[in-house]
Scaffold this motif. Structure first.
Motif, PDB file in Angstrom:
ATOM      1  N   ILE A 203       0.618  -1.095  -0.425  1.00 54.85           N
ATOM      2  CA  ILE A 203      -0.303   0.005  -0.011  1.00 54.85           C
ATOM      3  C   ILE A 203       0.902   1.545   0.088  1.00 54.85           C
ATOM      4  O   ILE A 203       0.454   2.029  -0.763  1.00 54.85           O
ATOM      5  N   PHE A 204       1.837   1.469   0.936  1.00 53.51           N
ATOM      6  CA  PHE A 204       2.776   2.711   0.799  1.00 53.51           C
ATOM      7  C   PHE A 204       3.135   2.630  -0.030  1.00 53.51           C
ATOM      8  O   PHE A 204       3.927   3.625  -0.618  1.00 53.51           O
ATOM      9  N   LYS A 205       3.653   1.947  -1.173  1.00 51.53           N
ATOM     10  CA  LYS A 205       5.030   1.664  -2.094  1.00 51.53           C
ATOM     11  C   LYS A 205       3.741   2.274  -3.415  1.00 51.53           C
ATOM     12  O   LYS A 205       3.855   2.745  -4.403  1.00 51.53           O
ATOM     13  N   ASN A 206       2.610   1.539  -3.492  1.00 51.21           N
ATOM     14  CA  ASN A 206       1.614   1.982  -4.201  1.00 51.21           C
ATOM     15  C   ASN A 206       1.583   3.651  -4.262  1.00 51.21           C
ATOM     16  O   ASN A 206       1.315   4.183  -5.390  1.00 51.21           O
ATOM     17  N   MET A 207       1.007   4.319  -2.929  1.00 54.10           N
ATOM     18  CA  MET A 207       0.967   5.180  -2.525  1.00 54.10           C
ATOM     19  C   MET A 207       2.066   6.384  -3.325  1.00 54.10           C
ATOM     20  O   MET A 207       2.600   7.465  -3.598  1.00 54.10           O
ATOM     21  N   ARG A 208       3.592   6.167  -2.874  1.00 50.19           N
ATOM     22  CA  ARG A 208       4.868   6.486  -3.246  1.00 50.19           C
ATOM     23  C   ARG A 208       4.548   6.671  -5.067  1.00 50.19           C
ATOM     24  O   ARG A 208       5.236   7.297  -5.173  1.00 50.19           O
ATOM     25  N   ASN A 209       4.686   5.600  -5.296  1.00 54.22           N
ATOM     26  CA  ASN A 209       4.431   5.748  -7.540  1.00 54.22           C
ATOM     27  C   ASN A 209       3.406   6.872  -7.361  1.00 54.22           C
ATOM     28  O   ASN A 209       3.513   7.723  -8.502  1.00 54.22           O
ATOM     29  N   ARG A 210       2.168   6.401  -6.536  1.00 56.90           N
ATOM     30  CA  ARG A 210       0.871   7.758  -7.208  1.00 56.90           C
ATOM     31  C   ARG A 210       2.247   9.228  -6.807  1.00 56.90           C
ATOM     32  O   ARG A 210       1.506  10.224  -7.935  1.00 56.90           O
ATOM     33  N   LEU A 211       2.350   8.830  -6.046  1.00 53.21           N
ATOM     34  CA  LEU A 211       2.926  10.724  -5.350  1.00 53.21           C
ATOM     35  C   LEU A 211       3.984  11.209  -6.435  1.00 53.21           C
ATOM     36  O   LEU A 211       4.103  12.295  -6.969  1.00 53.21           O
ATOM     37  N   LYS A 216       4.523  14.982  -6.142  1.00 54.46           N
ATOM     38  CA  LYS A 216       5.001  15.109  -5.657  1.00 54.46           C
ATOM     39  C   LYS A 216       6.539  14.617  -5.207  1.00 54.46           C
ATOM     40  O   LYS A 216       6.413  15.613  -3.531  1.00 54.46           O
ATOM     41  N   ILE A 217       6.820  13.763  -5.415  1.00 56.42           N
ATOM     42  CA  ILE A 217       7.968  13.312  -4.557  1.00 56.42           C
ATOM     43  C   ILE A 217       9.015  13.078  -6.112  1.00 56.42           C
ATOM     44  O   ILE A 217       8.607  12.789  -6.980  1.00 56.42           O
ATOM     45  N   LYS A 218      10.081  13.508  -5.582  1.00 55.78           N
ATOM     46  CA  LYS A 218      10.679  12.236  -6.850  1.00 55.78           C
ATOM     47  C   LYS A 218      11.273  10.882  -7.548  1.00 55.78           C
ATOM     48  O   LYS A 218      11.124  10.676  -5.846  1.00 55.78           O
ATOM     49  N   SER A 219      11.841  10.750  -8.382  1.00 55.34           N
ATOM     50  CA  SER A 219      11.890   9.275  -8.229  1.00 55.34           C
ATOM     51  C   SER A 219      13.122   8.670  -7.182  1.00 55.34           C
ATOM     52  O   SER A 219      13.847   9.762  -7.740  1.00 55.34           O
ATOM     53  N   GLY A 220      13.101   8.012  -6.460  1.00 50.48           N
ATOM     54  CA  GLY A 220      14.473   7.738  -5.414  1.00 50.48           C
ATOM     55  C   GLY A 220      14.296   8.422  -4.606  1.00 50.48           C
ATOM     56  O   GLY A 220      15.418   8.557  -3.575  1.00 50.48           O
ATOM     57  N   VAL A 221      13.097   8.914  -4.481  1.00 46.57           N
ATOM     58  CA  VAL A 221      13.282   9.967  -3.042  1.00 46.57           C
ATOM     59  C   VAL A 221      13.566   8.624  -1.287  1.00 46.57           C
ATOM     60  O   VAL A 221      13.539   8.783  -0.860  1.00 46.57           O
ATOM     61  N   ALA A 222      12.470   8.077  -2.049  1.00 46.96           N
ATOM     62  CA  ALA A 222      11.566   6.604  -1.072  1.00 46.96           C
ATOM     63  C   ALA A 222      11.874   5.420  -1.739  1.00 46.96           C
ATOM     64  O   ALA A 222      10.971   4.445  -2.109  1.00 46.96           O
ATOM     65  N   PRO A 223      13.091   4.893  -1.925  1.00 48.26           N
ATOM     66  CA  PRO A 223      13.416   3.746  -1.900  1.00 48.26           C
ATOM     67  C   PRO A 223      12.207   2.068  -1.541  1.00 48.26           C
ATOM     68  O   PRO A 223      12.385   2.246  -0.525  1.00 48.26           O
ATOM     69  N   LYS A 295      -0.906  14.360   2.924  1.00 52.19           N
ATOM     70  CA  LYS A 295      -1.476  15.057   2.272  1.00 52.19           C
ATOM     71  C   LYS A 295      -2.317  13.913   0.879  1.00 52.19           C
ATOM     72  O   LYS A 295      -4.083  14.483   1.089  1.00 52.19           O
ATOM     73  N   LEU A 296      -1.933  12.623   0.713  1.00 50.42           N
ATOM     74  CA  LEU A 296      -2.525  12.015  -0.246  1.00 50.42           C
ATOM     75  C   LEU A 296      -3.826  11.426   0.660  1.00 50.42           C
ATOM     76  O   LEU A 296      -4.485  11.325   0.048  1.00 50.42           O
ATOM     77  N   TRP A 297      -3.637  11.062   1.765  1.00 51.42           N
ATOM     78  CA  TRP A 297      -4.564  10.083   1.923  1.00 51.42           C
ATOM     79  C   TRP A 297      -5.794  11.108   2.332  1.00 51.42           C
ATOM     80  O   TRP A 297      -6.886  10.932   2.809  1.00 51.42           O
ATOM     81  N   VAL A 298      -5.343  12.165   2.867  1.00 56.52           N
ATOM     82  CA  VAL A 298      -6.675  13.179   3.958  1.00 56.52           C
ATOM     83  C   VAL A 298      -7.380  14.148   2.563  1.00 56.52           C
ATOM     84  O   VAL A 298      -8.212  14.109   2.566  1.00 56.52           O
ATOM     85  N   GLN A 299      -6.844  13.888   1.371  1.00 59.03           N
ATOM     86  CA  GLN A 299      -7.226  14.940   0.440  1.00 59.03           C
ATOM     87  C   GLN A 299      -7.723  14.337  -0.832  1.00 59.03           C
ATOM     88  O   GLN A 299      -7.750  14.288  -1.915  1.00 59.03           O
TER      89      GLN A 299
END
Length: 301
Positions: A203-211, A216-223, A295-299
């Motif tokens: 779930i968290f990885k899919n949220m990262r991919n959406r961001l 909202k974030i750059k690729s590589g920020v959240a391995p 932010k993704l969660w609440v918005q």
């Protein structure tokens, strides 16, 4: 509004497991072939990363991460040993191995170039890459040797050490990691949470991919490796009931405190959050990921 349970459940699904397994078996047959010039160097291979830890998701986790290890040499750290222990160790290991990781890399590249031709990319700083071709997924092959960090040594029968793997980047930096401990600890924690941990990681990885998709974030920020480590720290009591409840409680625990500097990677050895470390998540990257996922969660719309 919070992300609906139906969306979260969709995000828990494992991505491309059969194809990744077939890719690994195909490459394994090549890199462990008896005719390879390094085949006598006591080699073995294994999966690491998302596919190895069963946390891969659809789409973004396309690379299959393979470790090719030679036990024909040994790297070690004896800094923690006393003077007599260091003497005993050096008596047992008086000379360095003649075969080196640099030689291993040269031999592997020669063999893979013969087998894969232009599909082989050697430009990576850490790993060799095989491009996707037909049903074979793109794959990274990391070349490593055993590394032992000793806390006690009087003889081969009287010693204590932690075994990991060491690889060397193309600029000469030596990096030690502990994929076996990471995998075993993730599996134990997954079982302890009644098998909620790994779906929550997805779930968290899919949220990262959406961001990343939304800028909202750059690729590589959240391995993926660090996302797994982050959730590994969350107590078992925070998992369960529903995915929405689990995600919400994980955030609650991560944000009140604990001190991020106290978090550990899933291997239980490296700190999870540190600046200027090859094996830790930079502080700002960790904070940005937590803030943007909330932010993704609440918005969510």
């Amino acid at each position: 509004m919070a992300i609906p349970e139906t969306q979260l459940e969709t995000w828990t699904h494992v991505g491309a497991a059969a194809q990744s397994a077939a890719t690994y078996q195909s490459i394994k047959g090549v890199i462990e072939h008896k005719d390879a010039p390094y085949s006598s160097r006591r080699i073995d291979s294994f999966l690491q990363g998302s596919y190895g830890n069963d946390t891969n998701v659809y789409g973004a986790d396309s690379d299959v991460d393979i470790v090719l290890r030679t036990r024909g040499l040994l790297h070690y750290n004896i800094d923690a040993l006393s003077g007599p222990e260091k003497t005993a160790f050096k008596t047992a290991y008086p000379t360095p191995a003649e075969y080196t990781l640099k030689s291993f890399r040269t031999d592997v590249i020669a063999w893979l170039d013969k087998q894969y031709g232009s599909d082989l990319d050697t430009s990576g700083k850490k790993a060799l890459r095989l491009k996707a071709n037909g049903t074979r997924r793109s794959s990274d092959i990391l070349l490593v040797a055993p590394h032992k960090k000793y806390s006690r040594y009087y003889s081969e029968q009287d010693k204590e050490c932690i075994e990991g793997v060491l690889f060397i980047t193309t600029n000469g930096t030596e990096i030690v990691n502990y994929p076996k401990q990471h995998s075993e600890n993730m599996t134990r924690k997954h079982q302890a949470t009644a098998e909620w941990l790994k779906p929550t990681v997805r779930i968290f990885k899919n949220m990262r991919n959406r961001l990343i998709r939304d800028g909202k974030i750059k690729s590589g920020v959240a391995p993926s490796y660090f996302i797994e480590g982050m959730l590994y720290n969350v107590p078992v009591s925070e998992f369960g009931v529903s995915y929405a409840n689990t995600v919400d409680k994980c955030w609650g625990w991560l944000n009140s405190p604990p001190d991020a500097s106290a978090l550990m990677c899933a291997n239980g050895i490296h700190p999870l959050v540190r600046d200027n470390s090859h094996t830790s998540w930079p502080i700002q990257g960790y904070l940005d990921f937590l803030a943007e996922t909330q932010k993704l969660w609440v918005q969510w719309k």
